[in-house]
Write a protein that holds these residues in place. Structure first.
Motif, PDB file in Angstrom:
ATOM      1  N   HIS A  32       0.824  -1.210   0.000  1.00  0.00           N
ATOM      2  CA  HIS A  32       0.000   0.000   0.000  1.00  0.00           C
ATOM      3  C   HIS A  32       0.855   1.254   0.000  1.00  0.00           C
ATOM      4  CE1 HIS A  32       0.603   1.428   4.122  1.00  0.00           C
ATOM      5  NE2 HIS A  32       0.731   0.150   4.432  1.00  0.00           N
ATOM      6  N   LEU A  33       2.080   1.155   0.482  1.00  0.00           N
ATOM      7  CA  LEU A  33       2.995   2.284   0.456  1.00  0.00           C
ATOM      8  C   LEU A  33       3.209   2.788  -0.964  1.00  0.00           C
ATOM      9  CD1 LEU A  33       5.208   1.779   3.320  1.00  0.00           C
ATOM     10  CD2 LEU A  33       5.964   3.518   1.722  1.00  0.00           C
ATOM     11  N   PHE A  34       3.323   1.856  -1.902  1.00  0.00           N
ATOM     12  CA  PHE A  34       3.514   2.242  -3.297  1.00  0.00           C
ATOM     13  C   PHE A  34       2.235   2.807  -3.902  1.00  0.00           C
ATOM     14  CE2 PHE A  34       6.798  -1.049  -2.661  1.00  0.00           C
ATOM     15  CZ  PHE A  34       7.895  -0.236  -2.864  1.00  0.00           C
ATOM     16  N   ALA A  35       1.092   2.366  -3.417  1.00  0.00           N
ATOM     17  CA  ALA A  35      -0.176   2.925  -3.891  1.00  0.00           C
ATOM     18  C   ALA A  35      -0.323   4.376  -3.437  1.00  0.00           C
ATOM     19  CB  ALA A  35      -1.347   2.089  -3.392  1.00  0.00           C
ATOM     20  N   GLU A  36       0.185   4.663  -2.243  1.00  0.00           N
ATOM     21  CA  GLU A  36       0.114   6.026  -1.711  1.00  0.00           C
ATOM     22  C   GLU A  36       1.145   6.954  -2.342  1.00  0.00           C
ATOM     23  OE1 GLU A  36       0.598   5.425   2.448  1.00  0.00           O
ATOM     24  OE2 GLU A  36      -1.316   4.370   2.647  1.00  0.00           O
ATOM     25  N   HIS A  37       2.213   6.391  -2.902  1.00  0.00           N
ATOM     26  CA  HIS A  37       3.284   7.172  -3.513  1.00  0.00           C
ATOM     27  C   HIS A  37       3.554   6.648  -4.925  1.00  0.00           C
ATOM     28  CE1 HIS A  37       4.114   8.948   0.387  1.00  0.00           C
ATOM     29  NE2 HIS A  37       4.070   7.726   0.898  1.00  0.00           N
ATOM     30  N   PRO A  38       2.681   6.979  -5.873  1.00  0.00           N
ATOM     31  CA  PRO A  38       2.825   6.433  -7.227  1.00  0.00           C
ATOM     32  C   PRO A  38       4.115   6.852  -7.927  1.00  0.00           C
ATOM     33  CG  PRO A  38       1.105   8.093  -7.179  1.00  0.00           C
ATOM     34  CD  PRO A  38       1.515   7.835  -5.761  1.00  0.00           C
ATOM     35  N   GLY A  39       4.660   7.996  -7.593  1.00  0.00           N
ATOM     36  CA  GLY A  39       5.926   8.419  -8.197  1.00  0.00           C
ATOM     37  C   GLY A  39       7.061   7.486  -7.820  1.00  0.00           C
ATOM     38  N   LEU A  40       7.087   7.084  -6.564  1.00  0.00           N
ATOM     39  CA  LEU A  40       8.097   6.136  -6.096  1.00  0.00           C
ATOM     40  C   LEU A  40       7.914   4.787  -6.789  1.00  0.00           C
ATOM     41  CD1 LEU A  40      10.361   5.295  -4.146  1.00  0.00           C
ATOM     42  CD2 LEU A  40       8.578   4.771  -2.469  1.00  0.00           C
ATOM     43  N   ALA A  41       6.674   4.348  -6.904  1.00  0.00           N
ATOM     44  CA  ALA A  41       6.397   3.075  -7.582  1.00  0.00           C
ATOM     45  C   ALA A  41       6.843   3.140  -9.039  1.00  0.00           C
ATOM     46  CB  ALA A  41       4.909   2.751  -7.498  1.00  0.00           C
ATOM     47  N   ARG A  42       6.611   4.268  -9.683  1.00  0.00           N
ATOM     48  CA  ARG A  42       6.984   4.423 -11.093  1.00  0.00           C
ATOM     49  C   ARG A  42       8.507   4.363 -11.272  1.00  0.00           C
ATOM     50  NH1 ARG A  42       3.720   8.548 -12.577  1.00  0.00           N
ATOM     51  NH2 ARG A  42       2.301   7.100 -13.567  1.00  0.00           N
ATOM     52  N   VAL A  43       9.238   5.046 -10.394  1.00  0.00           N
ATOM     53  CA  VAL A  43      10.706   5.062 -10.488  1.00  0.00           C
ATOM     54  C   VAL A  43      11.274   3.667 -10.239  1.00  0.00           C
ATOM     55  CG1 VAL A  43      12.795   5.910  -9.342  1.00  0.00           C
ATOM     56  CG2 VAL A  43      10.971   7.499  -9.935  1.00  0.00           C
ATOM     57  N   LEU A  44      10.790   2.988  -9.211  1.00  0.00           N
ATOM     58  CA  LEU A  44      11.299   1.653  -8.899  1.00  0.00           C
ATOM     59  C   LEU A  44      10.948   0.647 -10.000  1.00  0.00           C
ATOM     60  CD1 LEU A  44      10.657   1.456  -5.065  1.00  0.00           C
ATOM     61  CD2 LEU A  44      12.824   1.770  -6.261  1.00  0.00           C
TER      62      LEU A  44
END
Length: 53
Positions: A32-44
């Motif tokens: 859920h951390l990545f759902a809350e921070h989509p920019g971080l999910a996109r970079v990773l």
């Protein structure tokens, strides 16, 4: 190929891709951390796809 195939959707539409992980087993719920921070999910996701290539 699996890394690249899984990370392309994570790069293009991170919220939708991560939301699928939230429906899985309990150990995947911290995603859920990545759902809350989509920019971080996109970079990773982009970084993992680059490593997979």
């Amino acid at each position: 190929m699996v890394m690249v195939g899984d990370d392309v959707p994570g790069t293009v539409m991170p919220e939708r891709h991560v939301s699928r992980w939230l429906l899985g087993p309990q150990r995947w719920r911290p995603m859920h951390l990545f759902a809350e921070h989509p920019g971080l999910a996109r970079v990773l996701s982009a970084a993992e796809a680059a490593v997979g290539l």
